[in-house]
Design a protein around this motif. Structure first.
Motif, PDB file in Angstrom:
ATOM      1  N   HIS A  41       0.808  -1.222   0.000  1.00 47.43           N
ATOM      2  CA  HIS A  41       0.000   0.000   0.000  1.00 47.43           C
ATOM      3  C   HIS A  41       0.840   1.272   0.000  1.00 47.43           C
ATOM      4  O   HIS A  41       0.312   2.357  -0.303  1.00 47.43           O
ATOM      5  N   ALA A  42       2.129   1.188   0.350  1.00 45.75           N
ATOM      6  CA  ALA A  42       2.941   2.402   0.437  1.00 45.75           C
ATOM      7  C   ALA A  42       4.362   2.131  -0.043  1.00 45.75           C
ATOM      8  O   ALA A  42       4.991   1.153   0.364  1.00 45.75           O
ATOM      9  N   TRP A  43       4.860   3.036  -0.879  1.00 41.83           N
ATOM     10  CA  TRP A  43       6.217   2.914  -1.442  1.00 41.83           C
ATOM     11  C   TRP A  43       6.974   4.201  -1.174  1.00 41.83           C
ATOM     12  O   TRP A  43       6.426   5.301  -1.265  1.00 41.83           O
ATOM     13  N   LEU A  44       8.257   4.034  -0.857  1.00 43.98           N
ATOM     14  CA  LEU A  44       9.145   5.171  -0.632  1.00 43.98           C
ATOM     15  C   LEU A  44      10.164   5.184  -1.765  1.00 43.98           C
ATOM     16  O   LEU A  44      11.031   4.320  -1.854  1.00 43.98           O
ATOM     17  N   ILE A  45      10.032   6.183  -2.647  1.00 39.12           N
ATOM     18  CA  ILE A  45      10.893   6.289  -3.816  1.00 39.12           C
ATOM     19  C   ILE A  45      11.973   7.318  -3.511  1.00 39.12           C
ATOM     20  O   ILE A  45      11.691   8.515  -3.388  1.00 39.12           O
ATOM     21  N   GLY A  46      13.208   6.854  -3.354  1.00 37.73           N
ATOM     22  CA  GLY A  46      14.296   7.736  -2.946  1.00 37.73           C
ATOM     23  C   GLY A  46      15.404   7.807  -3.981  1.00 37.73           C
ATOM     24  O   GLY A  46      15.523   6.951  -4.859  1.00 37.73           O
ATOM     25  N   GLY A  47      16.221   8.836  -3.850  1.00 33.37           N
ATOM     26  CA  GLY A  47      17.351   9.026  -4.750  1.00 33.37           C
ATOM     27  C   GLY A  47      17.650  10.499  -4.929  1.00 33.37           C
ATOM     28  O   GLY A  47      16.892  11.357  -4.481  1.00 33.37           O
ATOM     29  N   PRO A  48      18.764  10.830  -5.583  1.00 30.04           N
ATOM     30  CA  PRO A  48      19.145  12.236  -5.761  1.00 30.04           C
ATOM     31  C   PRO A  48      18.083  13.025  -6.517  1.00 30.04           C
ATOM     32  O   PRO A  48      17.252  12.453  -7.237  1.00 30.04           O
ATOM     33  N   PRO A  49      18.101  14.347  -6.371  1.00 25.98           N
ATOM     34  CA  PRO A  49      17.108  15.184  -7.066  1.00 25.98           C
ATOM     35  C   PRO A  49      17.228  15.093  -8.585  1.00 25.98           C
ATOM     36  O   PRO A  49      18.329  14.935  -9.124  1.00 25.98           O
ATOM     37  N   GLY A  50      16.085  15.169  -9.254  1.00 32.65           N
ATOM     38  CA  GLY A  50      16.066  15.325 -10.700  1.00 32.65           C
ATOM     39  C   GLY A  50      16.377  14.100 -11.526  1.00 32.65           C
ATOM     40  O   GLY A  50      16.675  14.225 -12.714  1.00 32.65           O
ATOM     41  N   ILE A  51      16.273  12.908 -10.933  1.00 31.87           N
ATOM     42  CA  ILE A  51      16.628  11.701 -11.691  1.00 31.87           C
ATOM     43  C   ILE A  51      15.407  10.942 -12.205  1.00 31.87           C
ATOM     44  O   ILE A  51      15.555   9.936 -12.902  1.00 31.87           O
ATOM     45  N   GLY A  52      14.193  11.377 -11.831  1.00 30.37           N
ATOM     46  CA  GLY A  52      12.987  10.730 -12.343  1.00 30.37           C
ATOM     47  C   GLY A  52      12.096  10.109 -11.297  1.00 30.37           C
ATOM     48  O   GLY A  52      11.180   9.351 -11.634  1.00 30.37           O
ATOM     49  N   LYS A  53      12.298  10.437 -10.016  1.00 32.00           N
ATOM     50  CA  LYS A  53      11.490   9.821  -8.957  1.00 32.00           C
ATOM     51  C   LYS A  53      10.021  10.185  -9.086  1.00 32.00           C
ATOM     52  O   LYS A  53       9.143   9.321  -9.024  1.00 32.00           O
ATOM     53  N   ALA A  54       9.739  11.483  -9.232  1.00 34.19           N
ATOM     54  CA  ALA A  54       8.339  11.906  -9.365  1.00 34.19           C
ATOM     55  C   ALA A  54       7.742  11.411 -10.675  1.00 34.19           C
ATOM     56  O   ALA A  54       6.550  11.063 -10.727  1.00 34.19           O
ATOM     57  N   THR A  55       8.543  11.354 -11.719  1.00 31.19           N
ATOM     58  CA  THR A  55       8.051  10.829 -13.002  1.00 31.19           C
ATOM     59  C   THR A  55       7.631   9.371 -12.848  1.00 31.19           C
ATOM     60  O   THR A  55       6.580   8.963 -13.364  1.00 31.19           O
ATOM     61  N   LEU A  56       8.416   8.588 -12.113  1.00 28.43           N
ATOM     62  CA  LEU A  56       8.051   7.194 -11.858  1.00 28.43           C
ATOM     63  C   LEU A  56       6.765   7.121 -11.025  1.00 28.43           C
ATOM     64  O   LEU A  56       5.889   6.283 -11.296  1.00 28.43           O
ATOM     65  N   ALA A  57       6.636   7.995 -10.035  1.00 22.71           N
ATOM     66  CA  ALA A  57       5.435   7.982  -9.189  1.00 22.71           C
ATOM     67  C   ALA A  57       4.182   8.263 -10.010  1.00 22.71           C
ATOM     68  O   ALA A  57       3.159   7.587  -9.860  1.00 22.71           O
ATOM     69  N   PHE A  58       4.242   9.238 -10.889  1.00 16.20           N
ATOM     70  CA  PHE A  58       3.068   9.556 -11.715  1.00 16.20           C
ATOM     71  C   PHE A  58       2.813   8.475 -12.759  1.00 16.20           C
ATOM     72  O   PHE A  58       1.652   8.217 -13.120  1.00 16.20           O
ATOM     73  N   ARG A  59       3.871   7.830 -13.249  1.00 20.58           N
ATOM     74  CA  ARG A  59       3.666   6.678 -14.158  1.00 20.58           C
ATOM     75  C   ARG A  59       2.880   5.588 -13.441  1.00 20.58           C
ATOM     76  O   ARG A  59       1.954   5.004 -13.998  1.00 20.58           O
ATOM     77  N   MET A  60       3.267   5.315 -12.191  1.00 17.85           N
ATOM     78  CA  MET A  60       2.573   4.292 -11.427  1.00 17.85           C
ATOM     79  C   MET A  60       1.137   4.716 -11.138  1.00 17.85           C
ATOM     80  O   MET A  60       0.203   3.898 -11.205  1.00 17.85           O
ATOM     81  N   ALA A  61       0.930   5.993 -10.838  1.00 15.35           N
ATOM     82  CA  ALA A  61      -0.432   6.475 -10.560  1.00 15.35           C
ATOM     83  C   ALA A  61      -1.326   6.308 -11.777  1.00 15.35           C
ATOM     84  O   ALA A  61      -2.463   5.811 -11.662  1.00 15.35           O
ATOM     85  N   ARG A  62      -0.850   6.722 -12.950  1.00 17.61           N
ATOM     86  CA  ARG A  62      -1.667   6.578 -14.165  1.00 17.61           C
ATOM     87  C   ARG A  62      -1.982   5.107 -14.434  1.00 17.61           C
ATOM     88  O   ARG A  62      -3.106   4.753 -14.825  1.00 17.61           O
ATOM     89  N   PHE A  63      -0.992   4.246 -14.214  1.00 20.40           N
ATOM     90  CA  PHE A  63      -1.177   2.806 -14.438  1.00 20.40           C
ATOM     91  C   PHE A  63      -2.261   2.258 -13.524  1.00 20.40           C
ATOM     92  O   PHE A  63      -3.202   1.575 -13.967  1.00 20.40           O
ATOM     93  N   VAL A  64      -2.156   2.552 -12.228  1.00 20.88           N
ATOM     94  CA  VAL A  64      -3.105   2.017 -11.243  1.00 20.88           C
ATOM     95  C   VAL A  64      -4.511   2.539 -11.500  1.00 20.88           C
ATOM     96  O   VAL A  64      -5.499   1.802 -11.361  1.00 20.88           O
ATOM     97  N   LEU A  65      -4.615   3.802 -11.893  1.00 21.38           N
ATOM     98  CA  LEU A  65      -5.928   4.405 -12.091  1.00 21.38           C
ATOM     99  C   LEU A  65      -6.630   3.907 -13.359  1.00 21.38           C
ATOM    100  O   LEU A  65      -7.810   4.199 -13.567  1.00 21.38           O
ATOM    101  N   THR A  66      -5.920   3.131 -14.173  1.00 17.79           N
ATOM    102  CA  THR A  66      -6.548   2.560 -15.371  1.00 17.79           C
ATOM    103  C   THR A  66      -6.871   1.082 -15.191  1.00 17.79           C
ATOM    104  O   THR A  66      -7.460   0.470 -16.083  1.00 17.79           O
TER     105      THR A  66
END
Length: 374
Positions: A41-66
């Motif tokens: 139910h919960a994931w912690l996506i970590g790593g340096p700034p600007g490498i794609g963490k938020a992009t991965l989070a929104f990819r997962m959100a769009r996937f789940v919502l479909t």
């Protein structure tokens, strides 16, 4: 200083950006968890700034919502549909459009608010934003499926905000996915880290940053792409920010000042400070130049420790570093570069927090660098 043009930042906005490069392993872990029917139910996506963490989070959100979990989808003529092999969804589909516009009723995004005065995002994530999560999760899903919460900048929460997140993680409603995005995972409470499944994203390679720059900024020439990729050190977000702020021009101007070392060209230094801290771009230039000086000093300190010359960002830089390194075998030379690196970063941070005179702070930093080089 010249600001980079010809770039639409919305193309790079994680809400709209369906493209992700360099994180296939993390994407596979998410897919494997989904396909198993036991999605955490919960994931912690970590790593340096600007490498794609938020992009991965929104990819997962769009996937789940479909989709629904395996076993919840309708049976086809030949049985259940095959397991998905990618998080990619139709970029022109209704879910993608609603996520991009911020209008999907089953997605809540918590992120730092915009500071109109300073023209940048605030450093801290307000606890008032986090308090929106619990009421959102008490609602029935608007579309009868999953509800997704993305907290972008979770490590910027104070203790009250983190405790509010912790209560939600302890008793999550069914069909809820919480994605915490953090540059510094260690800044989060141990109890938050223990209740989430962790995805540690690595910096991108120089080749991957160059490839992404070609995608987002196709008008750049090869030399500019290479220079930005080396300055960014694995962060496509930083590379684009530097380009937009005219960071490459700032870096060249900075090296022009340093070229006179070990004796600083004082008039050139004042001209550099004046050109950097005037006009409508003072705030962006100040942030860029302080980050670039700190990055360059760290590079010099590492070069002194290793006794090697790093790859050039711009032509002529290697000769400058070599000249500075000629004195690195003198007793205490490495210690001096490390000391000026740490002290300069501290001075820049103090100038920001105490609202000190920026021009004087910059000149003081250049004087410290001259002392270390002498």
């Amino acid at each position: 200083m010249v600001s980079g043009g010809g770039f639409d930042p919305e193309v790079f906005n994680p809400r709209r950006n369906n493209f992700l490069e360099g994180h296939a392993t993390a994407e596979k872990l998410l897919l494997d968890s989904w396909n198993s029917g036991r999605m955490h139910h919960a994931w912690l996506i970590g790593g340096p700034p600007g490498i794609g963490k938020a992009t991965l989070a929104f990819r997962m959100a769009r996937f789940v919502l479909t989709r629904g979990l395996p076993g919840e989808q309708e049976m086809g003529l030949f049985g259940p549909p095959p397991d998905p092999t990618s998080l990619t969804v139709d970029p022109e589909g209704p879910v993608s459009h609603r996520v991009a516009s911020g209008g999907h009723a089953d997605l809540l995004t918590i992120q730092r608010t915009w500071d109109e005065k300073r023209r940048r995002f605030k450093r801290d994530l307000a606890v008032e934003e986090v308090r929106k999560i619990a009421p959102f999760l008490r609602l029935t899903s608007a579309e009868g499926g999953w509800r997704v919460v993305i907290v972008d900048g979770a490590d910027q929460l104070n203790s009250s905000g983190q405790n509010a997140i912790l209560k939600i993680l302890e008793e999550p409603p069914s069909k809820t996915l919480i994605l915490l995005v953090a540059d510094n995972v260690g800044a989060l409470l141990p109890t938050i880290r223990s209740r989430t499944r962790k995805l540690a994203l690595e910096p991108l390679t120089e080749a991957q940053v160059r490839s992404l720059l070609f995608r987002y900024l196709p008008d750049l020439d090869d030399a500019e792409r290479t220079a930005l990729a080396r300055l960014a050190e694995g962060s496509i977000g930083r590379a684009i920010e530097l380009h937009t702020a005219g960071g490459l021009d700032l870096y060249k101007a900075m090296l022009g000042v340093f070229d006179s070392l070990p004796r600083l060209d004082v008039l050139g230094a004042y001209a550099f400070a004046d050109a950097t801290l005037r006009g409508g771009n003072e705030e962006a230039n100040w942030i860029a130049v302080t980050e670039l000086i700190g990055w360059w000093l760290g590079r010099i300190a590492r070069a002194a420790a290793r006794g090697t010359i790093p790859a050039e960002v711009v032509p002529g830089e290697a000769a400058l570093v070599h000249r500075l390194m000629q004195g690195s075998h003198r007793a205490g030379a490495l210690d001096r570069w490390v000391e000026v690196w740490e002290n300069t970063n501290h001075m820049f941070a103090k100038a920001e927090s105490a609202n000190l005179d920026r021009r004087q702070t910059l000149m003081s930093a250049l004087a410290r660098i001259e002392a270390a080089a002498g």
